[in-house]
Write a protein that holds these residues in place. Structure first.
Motif, PDB file in Angstrom:
ATOM      1  N   GLU B  32     -10.912  68.707  55.812  1.00 47.30           N
ATOM      2  CA  GLU B  32     -10.846  67.234  55.879  1.00 47.30           C
ATOM      3  C   GLU B  32     -10.610  67.062  57.375  1.00 47.30           C
ATOM      4  N   PHE B  34      -9.586  64.439  60.468  1.00 51.84           N
ATOM      5  CA  PHE B  34      -8.895  63.067  60.710  1.00 51.84           C
ATOM      6  C   PHE B  34      -8.769  62.917  62.282  1.00 51.84           C
ATOM      7  N   ARG B  49     -10.120  58.780  58.680  1.00 50.21           N
ATOM      8  CA  ARG B  49     -10.287  60.216  57.999  1.00 50.21           C
ATOM      9  C   ARG B  49     -11.732  60.309  57.766  1.00 50.21           C
ATOM     10  N   GLY B  90      -7.545  69.447  58.160  1.00 51.03           N
ATOM     11  CA  GLY B  90      -6.627  69.748  57.016  1.00 51.03           C
ATOM     12  C   GLY B  90      -7.305  70.821  56.262  1.00 51.03           C
ATOM     13  N   ASP B  91      -6.794  72.092  56.029  1.00 49.73           N
ATOM     14  CA  ASP B  91      -7.290  72.989  55.473  1.00 49.73           C
ATOM     15  C   ASP B  91      -7.230  73.231  53.943  1.00 49.73           C
TER      16      ASP B  91
END
Lengths: 112, 108
Positions: B32, B34, B49, B90-91
């Protein structure tokens, strides 16, 4: 509605001491994240707490620890402080995974 | 391993000029992405995002999986856009990786 609050704003400690930093998330948020922002290094992920448990941690030594309380507030403890621990420590909270993370103003820790 | 790279520490443009803040990432899964912004004396806040595919304050960012990039763009920069911009990933394990940040300075 109050945002994420962190205390204290500034903290000065001597090498070898312990520091305790506090974070109150936005009401209703269950996830709390801690980051270290050292000069020139950007934000480094420290810890993630959710529902009172540590869910993940970054590449920091064990002397960086913390906890999350039943009201979802959180503490970050740094033991045996070293000069290079001097940084801005940011706390963020979110409602659930990958929703917006809201950041506090940070605690400026200075180790002398 | 460096997950997020922002190659420019400082980017200066004139008001009305296009701006592009570069972000490259390294992650084998489905991340993800951002963009966060920090205006002077304010706290860090989410700008946009990639899953929302939204435009905020005239900024857009497209995820390019082939080039592993998530560059932030705005066709006409404004002075109030001057701020510190952070790209974040974001993992799958809820770790967030932030780049080192790019300071955008929009000159009048």
């Amino acid at each position: 509605e109050a945002g994420v609050t962190q205390s204290p704003t500034h903290l000065i400690k001597t090498r070898g001491q312990q520091a305790t930093l506090r974070c109150s998330p936005i009401s209703g948020h269950t996830s709390v994240y801690w980051y270290q922002q050292a000069l020139g290094l950007g934000l480094q992920f420290l810890l993630w707490y959710d529902e009172g448990e540590e869910r993940n941690r970054g590449n920091f030594p064990p002397r960086f620890s913390g906890r999350q309380f039943p009201n979802y507030s959180s503490e970050l403890n740094v033991n045996a402080l070293e000069l290079e621990d001097s940084a801005l420590y940011l706390c963020a909270s979110s409602l659930e995974r990958y929703t917006e993370a809201f950041f506090g103003q940070g605690t400026r820790l200075t180790v002398v | 391993a460096q997950r997020v790279t922002q190659p420019e520490k400082l980017l200066s443009v004139f008001k009305g000029a296009p701006v592009e803040l570069k972000c490259n990432y390294s992650y084998s899964g489905s991340p993800e992405l951002f963009w966060y912004v920090q205006y002077s004396r304010q706290r860090l806040q989410l700008l946009l995002r990639h899953i929302s595919r939204e435009s905020i304050k005239g900024f857009t960012a497209d995820l390019n999986k082939g080039e592993t990039s998530f560059h932030l763009k705005k066709p006409f920069a404004q002075e109030e856009d001057s701020a510190m911009y952070y790209c974040a990933l974001g993992d799958n394990f809820n770790k967030f990786y932030f780049g080192s940040g790019t300071k955008l300075n929009v000159k009048p």
